[in-house]
Design a protein around this motif. Structure first.
Motif, PDB file in Angstrom:
ATOM      1  N   ILE A   7       0.502  -1.454   0.382  1.00 30.67           N
ATOM      2  CA  ILE A   7       0.403  -0.196   0.280  1.00 30.67           C
ATOM      3  C   ILE A   7       1.004   1.384  -0.239  1.00 30.67           C
ATOM      4  CG2 ILE A   7      -2.028   1.352   0.974  1.00 30.67           C
ATOM      5  CD1 ILE A   7      -2.588  -1.378   2.463  1.00 30.67           C
ATOM      6  N   ALA A   8       0.582   2.403  -0.947  1.00 25.25           N
ATOM      7  CA  ALA A   8       1.424   2.803  -1.463  1.00 25.25           C
ATOM      8  C   ALA A   8       0.377   4.624  -0.409  1.00 25.25           C
ATOM      9  CB  ALA A   8       2.151   3.643  -2.522  1.00 25.25           C
ATOM     10  N   ILE A   9       0.960   5.732  -0.224  1.00 25.78           N
ATOM     11  CA  ILE A   9       0.338   6.198   0.517  1.00 25.78           C
ATOM     12  C   ILE A   9       1.071   7.876   0.621  1.00 25.78           C
ATOM     13  CG2 ILE A   9      -0.828   8.152   2.131  1.00 25.78           C
ATOM     14  CD1 ILE A   9      -2.332   4.700   3.447  1.00 25.78           C
ATOM     15  N   ASP A  10       0.433   8.769  -1.022  1.00 25.52           N
ATOM     16  CA  ASP A  10       1.362  10.160  -0.683  1.00 25.52           C
ATOM     17  C   ASP A  10       0.802  11.332   0.032  1.00 25.52           C
ATOM     18  OD1 ASP A  10       3.585   8.975  -1.948  1.00 25.52           O
ATOM     19  OD2 ASP A  10       2.929   8.742  -3.913  1.00 25.52           O
ATOM     20  N   GLY A  11       0.917  12.295  -0.050  1.00 25.87           N
ATOM     21  CA  GLY A  11       0.344  13.489   0.671  1.00 25.87           C
ATOM     22  C   GLY A  11       1.631  14.207   0.956  1.00 25.87           C
ATOM     23  N   PRO A  12       0.783  15.818   0.902  1.00 23.87           N
ATOM     24  CA  PRO A  12       1.345  16.402   1.977  1.00 23.87           C
ATOM     25  C   PRO A  12       1.195  16.668   2.832  1.00 23.87           C
ATOM     26  CG  PRO A  12      -0.790  17.486   1.201  1.00 23.87           C
ATOM     27  CD  PRO A  12      -0.595  15.924   0.596  1.00 23.87           C
ATOM     28  N   SER A  13       2.256  18.031   4.222  1.00 22.91           N
ATOM     29  CA  SER A  13       2.060  17.585   5.755  1.00 22.91           C
ATOM     30  C   SER A  13       1.024  17.277   6.102  1.00 22.91           C
ATOM     31  CB  SER A  13       3.376  18.652   6.014  1.00 22.91           C
ATOM     32  OG  SER A  13       4.335  18.209   5.251  1.00 22.91           O
ATOM     33  N   GLY A  14       0.307  16.566   7.250  1.00 20.77           N
ATOM     34  CA  GLY A  14      -0.575  16.989   7.754  1.00 20.77           C
ATOM     35  C   GLY A  14      -1.432  16.701   7.153  1.00 20.77           C
ATOM     36  N   SER A  15      -2.124  15.802   6.284  1.00 21.33           N
ATOM     37  CA  SER A  15      -3.288  14.913   5.208  1.00 21.33           C
ATOM     38  C   SER A  15      -3.373  13.868   6.348  1.00 21.33           C
ATOM     39  CB  SER A  15      -2.204  14.607   4.493  1.00 21.33           C
ATOM     40  OG  SER A  15      -0.943  13.602   4.164  1.00 21.33           O
ATOM     41  N   GLY A  16      -2.129  13.148   7.329  1.00 23.06           N
ATOM     42  CA  GLY A  16      -3.294  11.985   7.677  1.00 23.06           C
ATOM     43  C   GLY A  16      -1.847  10.814   7.469  1.00 23.06           C
ATOM     44  N   LYS A  17      -1.177  10.823   6.487  1.00 27.47           N
ATOM     45  CA  LYS A  17      -0.290  10.035   5.999  1.00 27.47           C
ATOM     46  C   LYS A  17      -0.632   9.392   6.897  1.00 27.47           C
ATOM     47  CE  LYS A  17       2.746  12.309   3.610  1.00 27.47           C
ATOM     48  NZ  LYS A  17       2.746  13.036   4.328  1.00 27.47           N
ATOM     49  N   SER A  18       0.533   9.834   8.249  1.00 32.49           N
ATOM     50  CA  SER A  18       1.485   8.238   9.144  1.00 32.49           C
ATOM     51  C   SER A  18       0.470   7.553   9.943  1.00 32.49           C
ATOM     52  CB  SER A  18       2.187   9.394  10.240  1.00 32.49           C
ATOM     53  OG  SER A  18       3.243   9.991   9.638  1.00 32.49           O
ATOM     54  N   ARG A 155      -3.380  20.071  12.657  1.00 33.18           N
ATOM     55  CA  ARG A 155      -3.003  18.936  13.035  1.00 33.18           C
ATOM     56  C   ARG A 155      -1.650  18.405  13.032  1.00 33.18           C
ATOM     57  NH1 ARG A 155      -6.239  15.653   7.875  1.00 33.18           N
ATOM     58  NH2 ARG A 155      -7.874  16.178   8.269  1.00 33.18           N
ATOM     59  N   ARG A 156      -0.535  19.259  13.024  1.00 32.11           N
ATOM     60  CA  ARG A 156       0.701  19.382  13.384  1.00 32.11           C
ATOM     61  C   ARG A 156       1.220  20.338  14.471  1.00 32.11           C
ATOM     62  NH1 ARG A 156       4.340  18.078   9.730  1.00 32.11           N
ATOM     63  NH2 ARG A 156       3.556  16.606   9.357  1.00 32.11           N
ATOM     64  N   GLU A 157      -0.258  20.812  14.913  1.00 30.18           N
ATOM     65  CA  GLU A 157      -0.041  21.933  15.854  1.00 30.18           C
ATOM     66  C   GLU A 157      -0.279  20.968  17.324  1.00 30.18           C
ATOM     67  OE1 GLU A 157      -1.498  26.947  16.201  1.00 30.18           O
ATOM     68  OE2 GLU A 157      -2.232  25.097  14.987  1.00 30.18           O
ATOM     69  N   ALA A 158      -0.983  20.586  17.473  1.00 29.87           N
ATOM     70  CA  ALA A 158      -1.455  19.260  18.441  1.00 29.87           C
ATOM     71  C   ALA A 158      -0.668  18.575  18.203  1.00 29.87           C
ATOM     72  CB  ALA A 158      -2.851  18.232  17.633  1.00 29.87           C
ATOM     73  N   GLU A 159       0.172  18.029  17.165  1.00 24.87           N
ATOM     74  CA  GLU A 159       0.897  16.808  17.359  1.00 24.87           C
ATOM     75  C   GLU A 159       2.357  17.638  17.847  1.00 24.87           C
ATOM     76  OE1 GLU A 159       4.254  15.033  13.592  1.00 24.87           O
ATOM     77  OE2 GLU A 159       1.925  14.867  13.383  1.00 24.87           O
ATOM     78  N   LEU A 160       2.599  18.782  17.958  1.00 21.77           N
ATOM     79  CA  LEU A 160       3.918  19.300  18.451  1.00 21.77           C
ATOM     80  C   LEU A 160       3.697  19.672  19.764  1.00 21.77           C
ATOM     81  CD1 LEU A 160       4.969  21.367  15.501  1.00 21.77           C
ATOM     82  CD2 LEU A 160       6.203  19.309  16.645  1.00 21.77           C
ATOM     83  N   ALA A 161       2.295  19.728  20.633  1.00 20.61           N
ATOM     84  CA  ALA A 161       2.460  20.099  21.741  1.00 20.61           C
ATOM     85  C   ALA A 161       2.555  21.186  22.289  1.00 20.61           C
ATOM     86  CB  ALA A 161       2.150  18.716  22.271  1.00 20.61           C
ATOM     87  N   GLY A 162       2.407  22.493  21.005  1.00 16.28           N
ATOM     88  CA  GLY A 162       3.494  23.786  21.830  1.00 16.28           C
ATOM     89  C   GLY A 162       4.666  23.837  21.730  1.00 16.28           C
ATOM     90  N   LYS A 163       5.005  23.207  21.272  1.00 16.22           N
ATOM     91  CA  LYS A 163       6.800  22.633  20.619  1.00 16.22           C
ATOM     92  C   LYS A 163       6.748  24.207  19.751  1.00 16.22           C
ATOM     93  CE  LYS A 163       7.560  18.109  22.247  1.00 16.22           C
ATOM     94  NZ  LYS A 163       8.470  17.175  21.465  1.00 16.22           N
ATOM     95  N   ALA A 164       6.275  24.383  19.212  1.00 16.65           N
ATOM     96  CA  ALA A 164       6.295  25.498  18.050  1.00 16.65           C
ATOM     97  C   ALA A 164       4.955  26.247  18.065  1.00 16.65           C
ATOM     98  CB  ALA A 164       6.606  24.988  16.701  1.00 16.65           C
TER      99      ALA A 164
END
Length: 218
Positions: A7-18, A155-164
């Motif tokens: 299964i190959a999944i592409d996409g931009p940052s924060g699209s939910g790939k991981s 989504r990326r903000e939530a992932e970083l939890a205040g680190k940036a």
């Protein structure tokens, strides 16, 4: 059990790939490879060893880059140093395009990615920027996962939890996509690639849609 389920999944940052890829791998008993983590690990090594731009490709070619492809998340070491946590730091996000846009580096790491796929007997979920088009264009399932830019930044903000702060997160997400798009097309689906917009979908709903794409036998 299908003999092959690549299964190959592409996409931009924060699209939910991981998130999507880990859920699929855990549910189906497949390996999981985060190819972006490989570029980040290489970047961590480049920064730690103060490699200049002219030496980046040679450094990556000679580096002992190892990755454990668990659905719980990939563990990475470079030249014997565990960088699993380090690669998620904002300073790595800010610098990774320097490595990821180097065409020689992309060739080197693409070759390593293909070896990992083969080692798993092509039973693995692989996510990144050019998996559906360059690394594994012959995958059994090929998906381009997209989302609204505001949703991706949130989504990326939530992932970083205040680190940036928000400005730094926007730079990481939108600027990195812009930089990486100079060497990889992850905004337009190639022929045979299914586009899924995750903006208003839960991770489980995205997984269900991808499962609906599986090849049917018999």
């Amino acid at each position: 059990m299908m003999e092959s389920l690549l299964i190959a999944i592409d996409g931009p940052s924060g699209s939910g790939k991981s998130t999507t890829s880990r859920l699929l791998a855990a549910k189906l008993g497949l390996g999981y490879l985060d190819t972006g983590a490989m570029y980040r690990a290489a970047t961590a090594g480049v920064l730690a060893e103060d490699v200049d731009d002219d030496g980046v490709a040679d450094y990556v070619r000679g580096a002992d880059l190892r990755i454990v492809t668990s659905s719980d998340g990939n563990t990475l070491t470079i030249n014997g140093r565990d960088v699993t946590a380090e690669i998620r730091e904002p300073r790595i996000s800010a610098a990774v395009s320097r490595v990821a846009t180097n065409l020689e580096v992309r060739e080197i790491l693409t070759s390593r990615m293909r070896r990992i796929i083969d080692e798993h007997g092509r039973r693995i979920v692989v996510e990144g920027r050019d998996i559906t088009t360059v690394v594994a264009p012959d995958a059994d399932v090929r998906v381009l996962l997209i989302a609204d830019p505001d949703a991706r930044v949130a989504r990326r903000e939530a992932e970083l939890a205040g680190k940036a702060d928000r400005e730094a997160v926007q730079d990481q997400v939108l600027r990195r996509d812009r930089d990486d798009s100079t060497v990889s097309n992850f905004t337009d689906a190639a022929e045979g690639v299914t586009v899924i917009d995750s903006t208003f979908l839960t991770p489980d709903e995205v997984v269900a849609r991808i499962e609906g794409l599986f090849p049917r036998h018999g």
